[in-house]
Structures are given as structure tokens and as C-alpha cells.
Motif scaffolding. Structure first.
Motif, short mmCIF file in Angstrom:
data_model
loop_
_atom_site.label_atom_id
_atom_site.label_comp_id
_atom_site.label_asym_id
_atom_site.label_seq_id
_atom_site.Cartn_x
_atom_site.Cartn_y
_atom_site.Cartn_z
N ILE A 105 9.24 76.14 149.04
CA ILE A 105 7.94 76.15 148.37
C ILE A 105 6.97 77.01 149.17
O ILE A 105 7.16 77.23 150.37
CB ILE A 105 7.37 74.72 148.18
CG1 ILE A 105 7.25 73.99 149.53
CG2 ILE A 105 8.19 73.92 147.20
CD1 ILE A 105 6.55 72.66 149.43
N GLN A 106 5.93 77.48 148.49
CA GLN A 106 5.00 78.42 149.11
C GLN A 106 3.74 77.74 149.59
O GLN A 106 3.19 76.86 148.91
CB GLN A 106 4.64 79.51 148.10
CG GLN A 106 3.86 80.67 148.71
CD GLN A 106 3.58 81.76 147.70
OE1 GLN A 106 3.31 81.49 146.53
NE2 GLN A 106 3.67 83.00 148.14
N CYS A 107 3.28 78.15 150.76
CA CYS A 107 2.00 77.69 151.29
C CYS A 107 0.89 78.41 150.53
O CYS A 107 0.83 79.64 150.51
CB CYS A 107 1.90 77.98 152.78
SG CYS A 107 0.34 77.47 153.52
N LYS A 108 0.01 77.66 149.88
CA LYS A 108 -1.05 78.25 149.06
C LYS A 108 -2.40 78.31 149.78
O LYS A 108 -3.24 79.14 149.44
CB LYS A 108 -1.22 77.45 147.76
CG LYS A 108 0.05 77.38 146.92
CD LYS A 108 0.59 78.75 146.56
CE LYS A 108 -0.26 79.44 145.50
NZ LYS A 108 0.36 80.73 145.07
N ASN A 109 -2.59 77.43 150.77
CA ASN A 109 -3.88 77.45 151.47
C ASN A 109 -3.76 76.69 152.78
O ASN A 109 -2.97 75.75 152.90
CB ASN A 109 -4.98 76.82 150.60
CG ASN A 109 -6.37 77.15 151.11
OD1 ASN A 109 -6.59 78.23 151.67
ND2 ASN A 109 -7.30 76.24 150.95
N ILE A 110 -4.54 77.11 153.77
CA ILE A 110 -4.62 76.42 155.07
C ILE A 110 -6.09 76.23 155.40
O ILE A 110 -6.87 77.18 155.38
CB ILE A 110 -3.94 77.25 156.19
CG1 ILE A 110 -2.48 77.52 155.84
CG2 ILE A 110 -4.07 76.52 157.53
CD1 ILE A 110 -1.81 78.53 156.77
N CYS A 111 -6.47 74.99 155.65
CA CYS A 111 -7.87 74.68 155.97
C CYS A 111 -7.95 74.13 157.40
O CYS A 111 -7.32 73.12 157.72
CB CYS A 111 -8.40 73.65 154.98
SG CYS A 111 -10.10 73.14 155.31
N ASN A 112 -8.70 74.81 158.24
CA ASN A 112 -8.92 74.37 159.62
C ASN A 112 -10.09 73.40 159.63
O ASN A 112 -11.23 73.79 159.33
CB ASN A 112 -9.20 75.59 160.52
CG ASN A 112 -9.28 75.21 161.99
OD1 ASN A 112 -9.61 74.09 162.34
ND2 ASN A 112 -8.98 76.16 162.85
#
Length: 197
Positions: A105-112
């Protein structure tokens, strides 16, 4: 059988093609504790050790494994999540993980979040039945808890603590990258039993 608690980050030292197979040499600190025929989880994939040398060990990925995982995109020098198999009497700190990848599956967003990270992934519609709020999931071999599910967008989220971020390949994961997924064994079995009714 594994737990999804990553033991260390190994280094892919060499990749060679043999017919349709990929042969990988992996550098790890536990070389003197392993032997041929043992299983080690590599980014969540259970692979058999075929050779052990002074500097690394060797595993073979056949076409079936390559086609279902993200290992076709790794390169020499890349870091890889490693976990040796569970021993009888060990504490089960994660959850039961077989090392059998269901899909990518694909990573769609990363929130720090200034102390933690939220990673958002898109899942195939036919896999929605395996996702449980606050349930377990294995991503690139890491045992994680699903913190949020957005079925209308086919998205789910996991929250990553600093220790996990610093000691796994999550520190290098980028938006758009693909990860190996193993859905929870119990969820899969319950769905299977229901389908047989």
C-alpha cells in the motif's frame, strides 16, 4: 512466527539476479547467532537464510515474493527492518506476525506532530474487512495500531512514537512510497470463517 518488534536495521550489501530470483546479502549484528535454514523477517517478509559468512548472510527472493512486496524497489546500501523469529517463552510485545505479505500500500501523507508522527496509507477496497479501529497491522514488519480509519477515502492512519521512528525504516519513508502489509491474523481468520458460512 514473529511479533513485529524490529530488532535492528540491517543493510542490504549486495543484490544479484539469478534467473527470476533476487539474491540479497544482508549485514546485521547477529551473524554469530544465526545459521542456515533459519527464518528472519525482512521488512515483514519471512525469508530463509541460505548462507552465513563473516560479514553478512544471504537470502533468496523468488518471483512470488518479489511480485507481492516492495523488495523490487530496494537498492544496495538501503536499510531494512530485521526481526528474528519468536522463541518459545519470549514476551509477545507486538502481535502474532507470520511474515506473509498480503499486499503493498502507498503512503499518502506524513504529519509531524512535534514529538510523534502520523502516517496515512491508502488501502485496497477489498481489504477493508481486515482493518479494525485500534486493531493491529504490520507495515514493513513493524507491529502498529490503527489509530484512525476513513473508509470513504480508503485511508487509515498509524501513529509513530519517537523510538519506533528512530529504530525502523519509518525514518526514511516518504510520501508516495510503498510498504509491505500483513493484516492481522485473527481478522483474516474471522473473515474467512464468515465467508465459509
Amino acid at each position: 512466527m514473529f511479533t513485529g518488534i524490529i530488532e535492528e536495521l540491517g543493510v542490504i550489501k549486495k543484490i544479484t539476479q539469478e534467473k527470476t530470483n533476487l539474491i540479497m546479502k544482508i549485514e546485521a549484528s547477529f551473524l554469530n547467532e544465526i545459521q542456515v535454514k533459519q527464518s528472519v523477517s525482512h521488512n515483514g517478509i519471512c525469508l530463509t537464510i541460505t548462507e552465513v559468512s563473516k560479514n553478512n548472510y544471504t537470502v533468496c527472493l523468488i518471483n512470488e515474493t518479489i511480485s507481492k512486496t516492495n523488495m523490487i524497489s530496494v537498492q544496495e546500501g538501503d536499510l531494512i527492518n530485521l526481526e528474528r523469529c519468536l522463541t518459545v517463552g519470549s514476551r509477545l510485545d507486538g502481535h502474532f506476525v507470520q511474515g506473509h505479505i498480503d499486499c503493498q500500500i502507498q503512503c499518502k501523507n506524513i504529519c509531524n506532530n512535534n514529538g510523534s508522527w502520523i502516517f496515512q496509507f491508502m488501502y485496497p477496497k477489498d481489504k477493508a474487512c481486515y482493518l479494525i479501529p485500534q486493531g493491529s497491522i504490520t507495515l514493513n514488519g513493524v507491529s502498529l495500531t490503527i489509530s484512525n480509519i476513513q473508509d470513504e477515502q480508503q485511508l487509515f492512519e498509524v501513529s509513530i512514537i519517537p523510538y519506533t521512528f528512530q529504530n525502523t525504516t519509518f525514518q526514511h519513508l516518504k510520501k508516495g512510497d510503498y510498504v509491505n502489509v500483513e493484516f492481522d491474523l485473527i481478522s483474516k481468520q474471522l473473515v474467512r470463517l464468515n465467508q465459509l458460512k
